[in-house]
Design an enzyme around this catalytic site. Structure first.
Site, mmCIF file in Angstrom:
data_model
loop_
_atom_site.group_PDB
_atom_site.id
_atom_site.type_symbol
_atom_site.label_atom_id
_atom_site.label_comp_id
_atom_site.label_asym_id
_atom_site.label_seq_id
_atom_site.Cartn_x
_atom_site.Cartn_y
_atom_site.Cartn_z
ATOM 1 N N PRO A 107 0.848 -1.200 0.000
ATOM 2 C CA PRO A 107 0.000 0.000 0.000
ATOM 3 C C PRO A 107 0.883 1.248 0.000
ATOM 4 O O PRO A 107 1.900 1.273 0.697
ATOM 5 C CB PRO A 107 -0.789 -0.104 1.313
ATOM 6 N N GLY A 109 1.888 5.434 0.321
ATOM 7 C CA GLY A 109 1.559 6.675 1.034
ATOM 8 C C GLY A 109 1.279 6.474 2.514
ATOM 9 O O GLY A 109 0.726 7.356 3.176
ATOM 10 N N GLY A 111 3.792 5.006 4.669
ATOM 11 C CA GLY A 111 5.045 4.841 5.421
ATOM 12 C C GLY A 111 5.694 3.477 5.286
ATOM 13 O O GLY A 111 6.555 3.127 6.092
ATOM 14 N N LEU A 112 5.294 2.707 4.266
ATOM 15 C CA LEU A 112 5.887 1.372 4.121
ATOM 16 C C LEU A 112 6.983 1.344 3.051
ATOM 17 O O LEU A 112 7.419 0.271 2.610
ATOM 18 C CB LEU A 112 4.803 0.335 3.815
ATOM 19 N N GLY A 113 7.418 2.520 2.650
ATOM 20 C CA GLY A 113 8.581 2.595 1.751
ATOM 21 C C GLY A 113 8.297 2.180 0.325
ATOM 22 O O GLY A 113 9.202 1.720 -0.383
ATOM 23 N N SER A 114 7.024 2.369 -0.130
ATOM 24 C CA SER A 114 6.711 1.929 -1.495
ATOM 25 C C SER A 114 7.465 2.744 -2.533
ATOM 26 O O SER A 114 7.892 2.203 -3.556
ATOM 27 C CB SER A 114 5.208 1.973 -1.760
ATOM 28 N N ALA A 116 10.459 4.172 -2.249
ATOM 29 C CA ALA A 116 11.863 3.743 -2.266
ATOM 30 C C ALA A 116 12.001 2.386 -2.958
ATOM 31 O O ALA A 116 12.887 2.200 -3.802
ATOM 32 C CB ALA A 116 12.413 3.668 -0.843
ATOM 33 N N ASP A 157 15.415 4.271 3.718
ATOM 34 C CA ASP A 157 14.421 3.454 2.997
ATOM 35 C C ASP A 157 15.061 2.711 1.836
ATOM 36 O O ASP A 157 14.824 1.523 1.635
ATOM 37 C CB ASP A 157 13.348 4.357 2.371
HETATM 38 O O1 PMV Z 1 8.250 8.380 4.818
HETATM 39 P P1 PMV Z 1 8.000 7.533 6.046
HETATM 40 O O2 PMV Z 1 6.587 7.533 6.474
HETATM 41 O O3 PMV Z 1 8.586 6.169 5.921
HETATM 42 O O4 PMV Z 1 8.750 8.233 7.256
HETATM 43 C C1 PMV Z 1 10.047 8.655 7.198
HETATM 44 C C2 PMV Z 1 10.708 8.622 8.540
HETATM 45 C C3 PMV Z 1 11.018 9.977 9.166
HETATM 46 O O5 PMV Z 1 11.857 9.708 10.279
HETATM 47 C C4 PMV Z 1 9.749 10.635 9.657
HETATM 48 C C5 PMV Z 1 11.751 10.915 8.196
HETATM 49 C C6 PMV Z 1 13.148 10.473 7.784
HETATM 50 O O6 PMV Z 1 13.664 11.006 6.770
HETATM 51 O O7 PMV Z 1 13.786 9.674 8.453
#
Ligand code: PMV
Length: 324
Positions: A107, A109, A111-114, A116, A157
């Protein structure tokens, strides 16, 4: 040269330390067993066509974008990938037309690194059309492209998506593998709210500027949690890992990046027997991770989340990074 190539890269979770990592503190990241696969092939034109199954597709002709699916909104999703492909072609000294298809089990948006994982797999698939890819270089190129989306990206990521497994990361010391082949029974819950990492990082900066002493104290606690967690993960002590996840969540709440739906998911998972639950990534919605005591418990937690109307899936740590 080969006509067609395929690469896949895993999604990630942040087990500990998000946000504080931006200010030089450590974080623990892990890749999980959900992947993004990219197929790349040559085409008989000088266009670069990118199609993703998240309803975004477009073609680039001399940097001019023409949407094929998802209107101009698709552009912001695809631009970093287009740049990544252009950089690969420049590095390989090539001027050819390329078409890529992206298939995602992740999924986006939340925060699971899609993004990257898409970037790593796209670069690897395109690069391997021309010969054996250099994995370190792919990681560096992906980090560069990701910085188009999130200027201050740590690159963590892309690193975890390329190399897989579990790492302890900080800006000064870099990446350190946690050498533990853990099978942590994890559950991912989705609040259904997409977040902007940039906005949340800015929110934390504001908090830090207004509450310098408090932020410093919370950073110290977050650092301490990370070092205890590294030991607990290495010795596979799930009870302690769970407790530390809960403590980390309390700190994230204090800096204002949690959300009422995160709290709701935490309550559901805790009632279903989770050893620890926290948001993962930037927060403000996004995903939560819950640690279960056993595989059986993780399936119970995942179905309880679904019973309350949220999406969920069981996940495991993935030790295979980029596959090309
Ligand atoms: O983009 P996300 O949801 O995986 O979050 C990034 C992690 C943070 O610590 C919030 C930002 C960072 O650059 O490390």
């Amino acid at each position: 040269m080969t006509k067609l190539s395929k690469a896949s890269a895993p999604a990630k979770i942040i087990l500990f330390g998000e946000h504080f990592v931006v200010y030089g503190n450590p974080a623990i990241l892990a890749s999980i067993n959900r992947r993004i696969t990219v197929i790349a092939r040559f085409i008989n034109s000088d266009k670069i066509i990118i199609r993703s199954d998240i309803k975004a597709a477009g073609e680039y002709c001399d940097s001019t974008f023409n949407p094929l699916e998802g209107n101009m909104k698709a552009k912001s999703t695809l631009d970093p990938l287009y740049n990544a492909i252009k950089n690969v072609l420049a590095a390989r000294n090539q001027k050819v037309g390329i078409e890529t298809d992206i298939f995602s089990e992740v999924p986006h948006g939340i925060g699971l690194g899609s993004s990257a994982a898409s970037c790593v797999a796209t670069i690897a698939a395109v690069d391997s059309l021309f010969g054996k890819p250099d994995i370190r270089k792919i990681c560096e190129q992906a980090i560069e492209s990701e910085r188009m989306i999130h200027k201050n990206s740590s690159g963590a990521d892309c690193y975890i998506s390329t190399f897989g497994g579990l790492v302890n990361y900080n800006k000064i010391g870099g990446f350190h593998r946690i050498k533990a082949k853990n099978t942590l029974p994890l559950v991912i819950g989705d609040t259904g709210i997409k977040h902007s990492t940039g906005d949340l990082v800015a929110r934390v900066k504001k908090f830090k500027d207004r509450n310098g002493t408090l932020f410093e104290a919370l950073s110290r606690q977050a650092r301490d949690i990370c070092s205890q967690a590294t030991v607990a993960i290495s010795s596979n002590n799930r009870e302690i890992i769970g407790r530390l996840m809960n403590e980390n969540q309390e700190i994230l709440k204090k800096i204002g990046v949690s959300h009422e739906k995160i709290d709701d998911l935490i309550r559901i998972c805790t009632m279903a027997g989770a050893l620890g639950v926290k948001m993962t990534g930037a927060g403000g919605g996004g995903a939560i991770i819950a640690l279960a005591g056993s595989m059986k418990d993780s399936s119970k937690i995942a179905s309880q989340i679904k019973a309350h109307g949220y999406d969920s899936f069981e996940a495991r740590i993935e030790y295979k990074g980029l596959n090309v």
